[in-house]
Design a protein around this motif. Structure first.
Motif, mmCIF file in Angstrom:
data_model
loop_
_atom_site.group_PDB
_atom_site.id
_atom_site.type_symbol
_atom_site.label_atom_id
_atom_site.label_comp_id
_atom_site.label_asym_id
_atom_site.label_seq_id
_atom_site.Cartn_x
_atom_site.Cartn_y
_atom_site.Cartn_z
ATOM 1 N N ILE A 1 -21.054 -28.969 48.115
ATOM 2 C CA ILE A 1 -22.200 -29.201 47.232
ATOM 3 C C ILE A 1 -22.241 -28.158 46.119
ATOM 4 O O ILE A 1 -22.499 -28.466 44.945
ATOM 5 C CB ILE A 1 -23.509 -29.181 48.042
ATOM 6 N N ASP A 2 -21.958 -26.900 46.485
ATOM 7 C CA ASP A 2 -21.964 -25.832 45.482
ATOM 8 C C ASP A 2 -20.979 -26.127 44.354
ATOM 9 O O ASP A 2 -21.303 -26.030 43.168
ATOM 10 C CB ASP A 2 -21.596 -24.494 46.138
ATOM 11 N N GLN A 3 -19.747 -26.493 44.735
ATOM 12 C CA GLN A 3 -18.707 -26.736 43.729
ATOM 13 C C GLN A 3 -18.989 -28.005 42.929
ATOM 14 O O GLN A 3 -18.667 -28.082 41.744
ATOM 15 C CB GLN A 3 -17.351 -26.847 44.419
ATOM 16 N N LEU A 4 -19.588 -28.999 43.568
ATOM 17 C CA LEU A 4 -19.899 -30.232 42.852
ATOM 18 C C LEU A 4 -20.897 -29.964 41.738
ATOM 19 O O LEU A 4 -20.736 -30.453 40.610
ATOM 20 C CB LEU A 4 -20.459 -31.273 43.825
ATOM 21 N N PHE A 5 -21.941 -29.184 42.012
ATOM 22 C CA PHE A 5 -22.949 -28.912 40.997
ATOM 23 C C PHE A 5 -22.442 -27.996 39.891
ATOM 24 O O PHE A 5 -23.079 -27.863 38.858
ATOM 25 C CB PHE A 5 -24.200 -28.308 41.650
ATOM 26 N N ALA A 6 -21.289 -27.366 40.116
ATOM 27 C CA ALA A 6 -20.685 -26.541 39.075
ATOM 28 C C ALA A 6 -19.758 -27.351 38.165
ATOM 29 O O ALA A 6 -19.250 -26.826 37.174
ATOM 30 C CB ALA A 6 -19.908 -25.387 39.702
ATOM 31 N N CYS A 7 -19.533 -28.644 38.489
ATOM 32 C CA CYS A 7 -18.662 -29.496 37.677
ATOM 33 C C CYS A 7 -19.379 -29.945 36.403
ATOM 34 O O CYS A 7 -20.601 -29.985 36.337
ATOM 35 C CB CYS A 7 -18.221 -30.728 38.482
ATOM 36 N N LYS A 8 -18.576 -30.333 35.423
ATOM 37 C CA LYS A 8 -19.136 -30.822 34.172
ATOM 38 C C LYS A 8 -19.826 -32.171 34.355
ATOM 39 O O LYS A 8 -20.844 -32.449 33.744
ATOM 40 C CB LYS A 8 -18.028 -30.945 33.124
ATOM 41 N N VAL A 9 -19.233 -33.021 35.195
ATOM 42 C CA VAL A 9 -19.801 -34.354 35.446
ATOM 43 C C VAL A 9 -19.959 -34.510 36.964
ATOM 44 O O VAL A 9 -19.078 -35.053 37.631
ATOM 45 C CB VAL A 9 -18.901 -35.469 34.882
ATOM 46 N N ARG B 1 -13.862 -35.288 42.411
ATOM 47 C CA ARG B 1 -14.371 -34.778 41.135
ATOM 48 C C ARG B 1 -14.077 -33.293 40.989
ATOM 49 O O ARG B 1 -13.638 -32.831 39.931
ATOM 50 C CB ARG B 1 -15.876 -35.055 41.034
ATOM 51 N N ILE B 2 -14.297 -32.520 42.057
ATOM 52 C CA ILE B 2 -14.058 -31.071 42.016
ATOM 53 C C ILE B 2 -12.582 -30.800 41.724
ATOM 54 O O ILE B 2 -12.234 -30.019 40.823
ATOM 55 C CB ILE B 2 -14.475 -30.426 43.346
ATOM 56 N N LEU B 3 -11.697 -31.471 42.481
ATOM 57 C CA LEU B 3 -10.262 -31.243 42.303
ATOM 58 C C LEU B 3 -9.782 -31.734 40.949
ATOM 59 O O LEU B 3 -8.921 -31.114 40.318
ATOM 60 C CB LEU B 3 -9.492 -31.950 43.422
ATOM 61 N N PHE B 4 -10.325 -32.852 40.488
ATOM 62 C CA PHE B 4 -9.910 -33.410 39.201
ATOM 63 C C PHE B 4 -10.162 -32.423 38.067
ATOM 64 O O PHE B 4 -9.294 -32.205 37.212
ATOM 65 C CB PHE B 4 -10.660 -34.710 38.941
ATOM 66 N N ASP C 1 -21.907 -36.365 38.795
ATOM 67 C CA ASP C 1 -22.396 -37.613 39.360
ATOM 68 C C ASP C 1 -21.387 -38.746 39.315
ATOM 69 O O ASP C 1 -21.659 -39.829 39.840
ATOM 70 C CB ASP C 1 -23.675 -38.058 38.628
ATOM 71 N N MET C 2 -20.212 -38.542 38.710
ATOM 72 C CA MET C 2 -19.219 -39.600 38.604
ATOM 73 C C MET C 2 -17.856 -39.115 39.095
ATOM 74 O O MET C 2 -17.401 -38.033 38.712
ATOM 75 C CB MET C 2 -19.085 -40.086 37.157
ATOM 76 N N ALA C 3 -17.190 -39.923 39.922
ATOM 77 C CA ALA C 3 -15.836 -39.624 40.366
ATOM 78 C C ALA C 3 -14.856 -39.913 39.231
ATOM 79 O O ALA C 3 -15.197 -40.591 38.259
ATOM 80 C CB ALA C 3 -15.500 -40.458 41.601
ATOM 81 N N PRO C 4 -13.612 -39.426 39.315
ATOM 82 C CA PRO C 4 -12.632 -39.671 38.243
ATOM 83 C C PRO C 4 -12.371 -41.152 37.973
ATOM 84 O O PRO C 4 -12.011 -41.522 36.861
ATOM 85 C CB PRO C 4 -11.364 -38.980 38.767
ATOM 86 N N ASP C 5 -12.558 -42.017 38.978
ATOM 87 C CA ASP C 5 -12.338 -43.443 38.769
ATOM 88 C C ASP C 5 -13.593 -44.168 38.313
ATOM 89 O O ASP C 5 -13.616 -45.397 38.237
ATOM 90 C CB ASP C 5 -11.798 -44.099 40.045
#
Length: 619
Positions: free
Chosen positions: A587-595, A464-467, A597-601
């Motif tokens: 965890i830090d970067q994940l919570f900075a993502c727009k979504v 998710r972060i990389l996407f 809770d969901m992976a790109p797939d």
């Protein structure tokens, strides 16, 4: 009252039968080449035009046919392979139904030229749509040449349902490779649109595999050889590091016939258990020889599906043969009960052998141990925990939204309010006690929160972060990294190389510069800036597999698909050990993502188990 039931004309009946046997040009190629093999040919030439739509021609040096046989071979159920029903249980030939030539002649314009070695003249037969146009004596070389032009010329609906030339030719390549693998003692050649594709000489099996799939596969092959009273299994498997995420190098042959068998495929996968990463598929080229009485090859018109009388026995033999091949090359441990490894290192002369002893402390008392004094958490840690629980509550509340609600907007709004006086990253790093992050099974990151237990899938979180990072980059002009000084060369099978040529222009729009060298080799001169050099082959493999399934389209949709595949390729995988700092950064970067809770797939990244759910699990 008139009768309703009538016999169908032969031409109509043949067209109906052709729908089962000849589904596409590759089906005709398979039947014609198998007939050439059954005729004892040692040289076979396949000529294709327009992926088989315009011309399919097979030329062989087999036994040839007489004048009568040349006419009779186009009749339904006309065969030289069987005479009575019991012959079906002792079949060693490839074609035996007597439907192939009749089916091809029903949907194409066919010309046959054939001559036996003892005859001075051969025979020419021209037939269109099951109707004989001419039959005459001609001068021709020994063997048989049969050409099928304008396939499905009299069934426009079937012709319109054919795929593009590139797709149809890939199916022809697959059939050609299957014939070539099982008959390395036959010289084979393939010409497409007057361009040579394969020129295979008579070699052994290993060399034939190398000629078909590229020279770099040679060092990845492990021989398999096992023989029992019921079955013989031989061939090659690929080393675990050669496993791919794409299918294409999985071949079973039973009594010289290519087959598809998911049960045996599972046996091979079980032999590779714990040696392959998740979703990787091992390569294998395995040949099975059994008594013809114990195999039924007459259950499907294409003869690629078979039934084995002793299925469980064959399953165990297959698993054992592959397991033994892996063990012989020290890829898996082997238990040897006949001797101990210590005897491989003899003791020096005069060395006294002493029996092992166990030393104990008779005065040891576990109840006299001094218990460590636990330090009470500081007020600062309690405050930090409260801050983090606010953030986790935001994630939990976003998971509880009604369907259709915008989770990302709520998450961004609440997160901004929770970090109004702090930079988000600073809040994550400075206010979260590192000891609360735990990695489980080298796959999940777990932390306790006020409402329960937070579980995060590390691979999906990183995807998710990389996407989102790659998607942002691709909205602008994609950056590239040049490899002019040290370009990368990749080797693909003919099927995959044909796909890569087709989608090369789409990849160029994403930052690739790929040139074809011929023979399935390509040189990569530049790649997208976000793609690591070591991940080039894996990424291209993922792109090719996705193209086979869904066809990656250019434009914005293609770039989104590209971002998802690229993120999946370079993301950390399940099984990777993470340090505390790495887990915290993830965890830090994940919570900075727009979504978050969901992976790109579309798969779930995190979940919070509340107290009630935990109690249900324990009771």
């Amino acid at each position: 009252m008139s009768d309703f039931i009538r016999l169908l004309p032969d031409s109509v009946a043949n067209q109906i039968a052709a729908g089962e046997v000849i589904q596409r040009p590759a089906s005709a190629v398979k039947e014609l080449m198998e007939n050439a093999i059954d005729a004892g040919a040692t040289q076979i030439k396949l000529i294709i035009k327009d992926a088989g739509r315009t011309l399919i021609q097979v030329i062989d040096n087999g036994t040839g046919m007489t004048v009568t046989d040349a006419r009779m071979c186009f009749e339904r159920h006309a065969t030289s392979k069987i005479r009575e029903a019991k012959d079906l249980f002792a079949i060693r030939t490839l074609g035996f139904r007597g439907e192939a030539l009749a089916s091809i002649a029903a949907v194409a314009q066919v010309e046959l030229r054939t001559r036996k070695e003892a005859d001075e003249l051969g025979t020419s037969v021209i037939i269109e749509g099951s109707r004989i146009k001419s039959q005459e004596s001609v001068s021709c070389p020994k063997g048989t040449s049969i050409s099928a032009r304008n396939l499905f010329f009299n069934i426009p609906a079937r012709r319109n349902f054919l795929k593009s030339d590139s797709v149809e030719f890939r199916h022809i390549l697959e059939e050609f490779q299957r014939i070539a693998l099982v008959h390395p003692d036959v010289e084979l050649s393939l010409v497409h649109n007057e361009k040579p594709v394969f020129q295979l000489s008579k070699v052994n099996l290993r060399q034939r595999i190398v000629h078909l799939f590229g020279s770099n596969i040679n060092e990845k092959l492990l021989p398999v050889d096992m023989k029992t009273e019921q079955v013989q299994i031989f061939g090659f498997i690929g080393k675990p590091e050669a496993a791919k995420r794409t299918r294409g190098e999985q071949y079973f042959f039973a009594n010289g016939r290519f087959i598809r068998h998911s049960y045996l495929h599972h046996a091979v996968e079980q032999a590779f258990e714990e040696l392959l990463p998740e979703s990787a598929i091992p390569s294998y080229f395995l040949f099975i020889e059994v008594d013809p009485l114990t195999i039924d090859v007459n259950i499907h018109p294409t003869k690629t599906e078979v039934n084995f009388q002793h299925g469980p026995l064959l399953y165990g033999s297959m698993r054992s043969a592959v397991k033994h091949a892996l063990g012989m090359f020290t890829l898996t441990p082997i238990l040897d009960f006949e001797r101990e490894a210590i005897f491989d290192h003899p003791l020096p002369p005069g060395h006294e052998v002493k029996a092992p002893t166990i030393r104990i402390n008779p005065d040891y008392n576990p109840f006299n141990q001094v218990k460590p004094v636990l330090q009470k958490p500081t007020e600062g840690l309690r405050a930090n925990r409260d801050e983090w629980e606010k953030v986790y509550e935001i994630v939990r509340s976003s998971n509880d939204l009604e369907p259709g609600a915008n989770k990302s907007e709520l998450f961004e709004t609440d997160l901004s309010s929770a970090t109004r006086n702090n930079h988000p990253t600073e809040l994550m790093v400075n206010s979260f006690p590192a000891a609360k992050l735990i990695q489980v099974q080298n796959r999940y990151i777990i932390s306790n929160v006020k409402s329960g237990l937070l579980i995060v899938d590390q691979q999906r979180a990183h995807e998710r972060i990389l996407f989102e990072q790659i998607s942002t980059m691709l909205e602008k002009e994609p950056g590239t990294q040049q490899l002019n000084l040290f370009p990368i060369t990749i080797q693909l099978s003919m099927v995959d190389s044909d796909i890569l040529i087709e989608i090369k222009n789409d990849l160029c729009k994403l930052g690739f510069d790929i040139n074809e060298l011929g023979g399935g080799s390509f040189v990569v001169n530049s790649i997208p800036a976000s793609l690591p050099i070591k991940a080039i082959e894996e990424f291209i493999g993922e792109i090719l597999e996705d193209y086979k399934k869904n066809k990656v389209e250019p434009g914005s949709a293609g770039r989104v698909k590209f971002a998802g595949i690229l993120a999946k390729t370079i993301a950390i995988k399940s099984g990777k050990v993470l340090q505390t700092e790495e887990m915290q950064s993830l965890i830090d970067q994940l919570f900075a993502c727009k979504v978050p809770d969901m992976a790109p797939d579309g798969k779930q990244i995190l979940r919070i188990l509340n107290q009630i759910e935990i109690e249900k699990l324990l009771h």
